[in-house]
Design an enzyme around this catalytic site. Structure first.
Site, PDB file in Angstrom:
ATOM      1  N   HIS A 154      14.166  84.476 -84.174  1.00 55.57           N
ATOM      2  CA  HIS A 154      13.659  85.402 -83.157  1.00 55.57           C
ATOM      3  C   HIS A 154      13.431  86.769 -83.797  1.00 55.57           C
ATOM      4  CE1 HIS A 154      13.016  86.968 -79.136  1.00 55.57           C
ATOM      5  NE2 HIS A 154      13.733  88.032 -79.498  1.00 55.57           N
ATOM      6  N   ILE A 171       9.849  77.312 -73.928  1.00 63.48           N
ATOM      7  CA  ILE A 171      11.287  77.219 -73.688  1.00 63.48           C
ATOM      8  C   ILE A 171      11.645  75.742 -73.520  1.00 63.48           C
ATOM      9  CG2 ILE A 171      13.125  77.841 -72.076  1.00 63.48           C
ATOM     10  CD1 ILE A 171      11.441  80.405 -71.457  1.00 63.48           C
ATOM     11  N   GLY A 204       2.897  78.706 -88.285  1.00 64.56           N
ATOM     12  CA  GLY A 204       3.986  78.045 -89.011  1.00 64.56           C
ATOM     13  C   GLY A 204       4.365  78.704 -90.318  1.00 64.56           C
TER      14      GLY A 204
HETATM   15  C1  GRF Z   1       7.943  84.512 -85.676  1.00 65.61           C
HETATM   16  O1  GRF Z   1       7.896  85.907 -85.566  1.00 65.61           O
HETATM   17  C2  GRF Z   1       9.210  83.995 -85.059  1.00 65.61           C
HETATM   18  O2  GRF Z   1      10.293  84.855 -85.195  1.00 65.61           O
HETATM   19  C3  GRF Z   1       8.845  83.884 -83.599  1.00 65.61           C
HETATM   20  O3  GRF Z   1       7.508  83.460 -83.596  1.00 65.61           O
HETATM   21  C4  GRF Z   1       6.881  83.846 -84.806  1.00 65.61           C
HETATM   22  C5  GRF Z   1       6.364  82.593 -85.428  1.00 65.61           C
HETATM   23  O4  GRF Z   1       5.582  82.819 -86.564  1.00 65.61           O
HETATM   24  N1  GRF Z   1       9.742  83.016 -82.907  1.00 65.61           N
HETATM   25  P1  GRF Z   1       5.231  81.616 -87.526  1.00 65.61           P
HETATM   26  O5  GRF Z   1       4.512  80.549 -86.695  1.00 65.61           O
HETATM   27  O6  GRF Z   1       6.493  81.098 -88.127  1.00 65.61           O
HETATM   28  O7  GRF Z   1       4.301  82.201 -88.554  1.00 65.61           O
END
Ligand code: GRF
Length: 183
Positions: free
Chosen positions: A103, A86, A6
């Site tokens: 993403h 998803i 997170g």
């Molecule tokens: C991030 O790289 C985000 O872009 C992708 O998953 C990762 C999550 O990281 N969807 P975090 O849990 O926010 O540290």
């Protein structure tokens, strides 16, 4: 909505707490009970809830429970922040225009997983991150904002991921603020 550490959620919390930000956070939902981000959210006094797929009959039922939870909290916009599942088509359609995701690539390049490895394998010089609207098709919704990040000659997956993640932490609050201002 999170599944793990997170760090993007933390960036959103910090933006909301630190500045005159045009949103509040009503709560954090995880699909994993052991997501470390849940502890972070609790430490900031936020509502948290866990809705794991295995607790429900199927994905549609799970996502209906999530929607009910979000609406009970009064959520108007849903931010997927490392939510590694998803969502159902019904969920995406229900929240369409109000459901966004971050993403780690310059979409439409590298939809799906392992984006950093794929960018390195392709010999790209530039990589990045995208905040986009969520639609039923994976990583295919309209782009809200993107940030380019250079790929350096000595990069490996870890160094590149870290550089992209730093960019993500600035990009996500900016994207959310932009969505609210233009809504
Ligand atoms: C991030 O790289 C985000 O872009 C992708 O998953 C990762 C999550 O990281 N969807 P975090 O849990 O926010 O540290």
């Amino acid at each position: 909505m999170i599944s793990g550490r997170g760090s993007n959620m933390s960036a959103l919390i910090e933006a909301v707490e630190a500045t005159d930000f045009p949103a509040q956070i009503v709560g954090v939902i995880s699909n994993k009970p052991d997501a470390t981000g849940l502890e972070t959210a609790k430490n900031h006094g936020l509502n948290t809830a866990v809705h794991a797929l295995k607790s429900y009959a199927d994905k549609t039922t799970t996502d209906r429970a999530i929607t009910a939870n979000l609406e009970q909290w009064g959520a108007e916009i849903v931010c997927l922040a490392g939510f590694m599942r998803i969502v159902s088509d019904e969920f995406a359609k229900h929240w369409q225009g109000r459901l966004i995701n971050i993403h780690p690539s310059l979409l439409p390049k590298y939809k799906g997983l392992n984006t950093h490895q794929r960018a390195l394998d392709a010999g790209d010089k530039v990589h990045g991150a995208t905040v986009h609207h969520v639609v039923p098709e994976l990583d295919a919704g309209p782009v809200i904002v993107q940030q380019e990040v250079p790929i350096l000659p000595d990069d490996n997956v870890e160094t590149l991921e870290n550089r992209v993640l730093q960019a993500e932490h600035l990009l996500y609050p900016a994207a959310l603020a932009k969505l609210i201002r233009t809504h």
